[in-house]
Design a protein around this motif. Sequence first.
Motif, short mmCIF file in Angstrom:
data_model
loop_
_atom_site.label_atom_id
_atom_site.label_comp_id
_atom_site.label_asym_id
_atom_site.label_seq_id
_atom_site.Cartn_x
_atom_site.Cartn_y
_atom_site.Cartn_z
N SER A 121 0.82 -1.15 0.19
CA SER A 121 -0.01 0.00 0.05
C SER A 121 0.96 1.34 -0.02
CB SER A 121 -0.94 -0.10 1.31
OG SER A 121 -1.88 -1.09 1.17
N THR A 122 2.04 1.26 0.44
CA THR A 122 2.96 2.33 0.72
C THR A 122 3.31 2.61 -0.83
OG1 THR A 122 3.84 1.86 2.78
CG2 THR A 122 5.05 3.09 1.38
N PRO B 108 -9.83 -4.33 -0.67
CA PRO B 108 -10.00 -3.09 0.31
C PRO B 108 -8.99 -2.16 0.21
CG PRO B 108 -11.14 -5.03 1.42
CD PRO B 108 -10.42 -5.55 0.12
N SER B 109 -7.82 -2.54 0.61
CA SER B 109 -6.84 -1.45 0.84
C SER B 109 -6.54 -0.76 -0.63
CB SER B 109 -5.57 -2.35 1.03
OG SER B 109 -4.97 -3.11 -0.05
N ALA C 77 -6.89 3.12 -0.65
CA ALA C 77 -5.71 4.35 -0.95
C ALA C 77 -6.27 5.01 -2.11
CB ALA C 77 -4.73 3.14 -1.55
N VAL C 78 -7.01 4.41 -2.91
CA VAL C 78 -7.58 5.47 -4.02
C VAL C 78 -8.43 6.46 -3.75
CG1 VAL C 78 -9.16 5.30 -6.09
CG2 VAL C 78 -7.31 3.72 -6.06
N ASN D 62 -7.99 -10.71 -9.69
CA ASN D 62 -8.88 -10.17 -8.51
C ASN D 62 -8.79 -11.24 -7.42
OD1 ASN D 62 -12.05 -10.59 -7.67
ND2 ASN D 62 -11.56 -8.38 -8.20
N TYR D 63 -8.76 -10.62 -6.38
CA TYR D 63 -8.76 -11.41 -5.03
C TYR D 63 -9.98 -12.34 -4.69
CZ TYR D 63 -12.01 -9.12 -2.05
OH TYR D 63 -13.28 -8.56 -1.57
N TYR D 64 -11.17 -11.81 -5.12
CA TYR D 64 -12.32 -12.70 -4.90
C TYR D 64 -12.71 -13.65 -5.80
CZ TYR D 64 -17.10 -13.59 -3.22
OH TYR D 64 -18.21 -14.29 -2.66
N THR D 65 -12.50 -13.30 -7.11
CA THR D 65 -12.86 -14.24 -8.08
C THR D 65 -11.61 -15.04 -8.83
OG1 THR D 65 -12.91 -12.73 -9.98
CG2 THR D 65 -14.88 -12.89 -8.91
N GLY D 66 -10.58 -14.43 -8.46
CA GLY D 66 -9.48 -14.95 -9.40
C GLY D 66 -9.10 -14.66 -10.78
#
Length: 428
Positions: free
Chosen positions: A112-113, A140-141, A145-146, A198-202
Amino acid sequence: MLEEKSTYQNSLAYAKQADAEDPLAHFRERFNLPKDENGKNLIYLCGNSLGLQPKKARDYVEEELNNWAEIAVEGHFKAKVPWTEYHELLTKPMADIVGAKPSEVVIMNTLSTNLHLMMISFYRPTSKRYKILIESDAFPSDSYAVISQIKEKGYDPDEALILWKPRTEEHLCRFEDLEAIIEEHGNEIALVMIGNSNYYTGQKYPIKAITELGHKYGCKVGFDLAHGVGNIDADLHENGPDFAVWCTYKYLNSGPGAIGGCFVHERHANDRDIPRLTGWWGHKMDSRFNMRVDFDPIEGAEGWQLSNPPILSMAPIRASLELFAEAGFKNIRAKSKKITGYLEFLIKDLKDDRIAILTPENPEERGCQLSIQVKNADRSLHDGFMQAGIICDWREPDVIRVAPAPLYNSFEDVYEMTQRLKELLAKK
């Protein structure tokens, strides 16, 4: 090894034979596998969240602890790998994995940094072009950030944030919908920033096509490869995004909360007019320690460094990247397609209409993760896996994410996981 889906077989004998023919099978023994209270190996399918520890990681951490103990500050210049140069040891193998030139890659900070640092440089809103486009179900991060960058620049996220959404009753984002969004709003969009995979669907999004589309309308384009690095063919140099960022503790096996990575395309390498937050480690090495000179950035991605690198955090990723280099990323990716294809085959062969796989069927549109949705399931299904010695993870409301990592997972792991799934579903 049998490659065609039509040759897959739902049997332990087939899984064992596939493992016997797997040219990467021996890498499994170079990782520490988690065990139960009786010392039996657990089946670990959670590399999408935290990769396993390479056995060599301990040696490299202890090497630096010894340097610290025995030569202290002299380690910066007199250690076997001098601390001032340690990050450079990681650059080439990291660049090979993400498909970049070494000058375009740096290992630094955390994910995130690095995302914030990149947005300082590449999100430069104007009164007419101030919007950011992200996928609606971004990690979410990324969203945090956005939105914080939009607010920091004085804009309202309700007006400045554009979401690329799946259609009603669908889970995957369609590229043609992204095209329609950018055709309508392209002249207002300053930055397209997509998480890939994508983290959820791959779902793996097409980096080249998204980049070309964004650039066509004058947008800067960046990617968060947290779930992509070490998992998909990113080919960052050829695909041409302006930047990318990633963590290294998932598929790159570098330890919890470990250091991140960053890519800046070479077309920006010598552009001193790009605004950036600066620190002394981004200053050219030959005059860095002169102290009393104006900032003179290193050409390429290293010029975005801030502080001297955390050596104890870099040591574990050194161990992992050596394994990646030895195996060859093309070989890793080839096994990934085969073992994930086998997992998909076995799940479908359960013939249970309560199960849906959210992840795309096309191997070119995914990495090794499959997101398995089970109708009317709750977390007790995941708990059942854990009790059966299968480590995977749960995402609300009804999805289990399973990721057979090619370097340490076996075809037998995949077979046994689906057997446990069959047993658990039979109890419901």
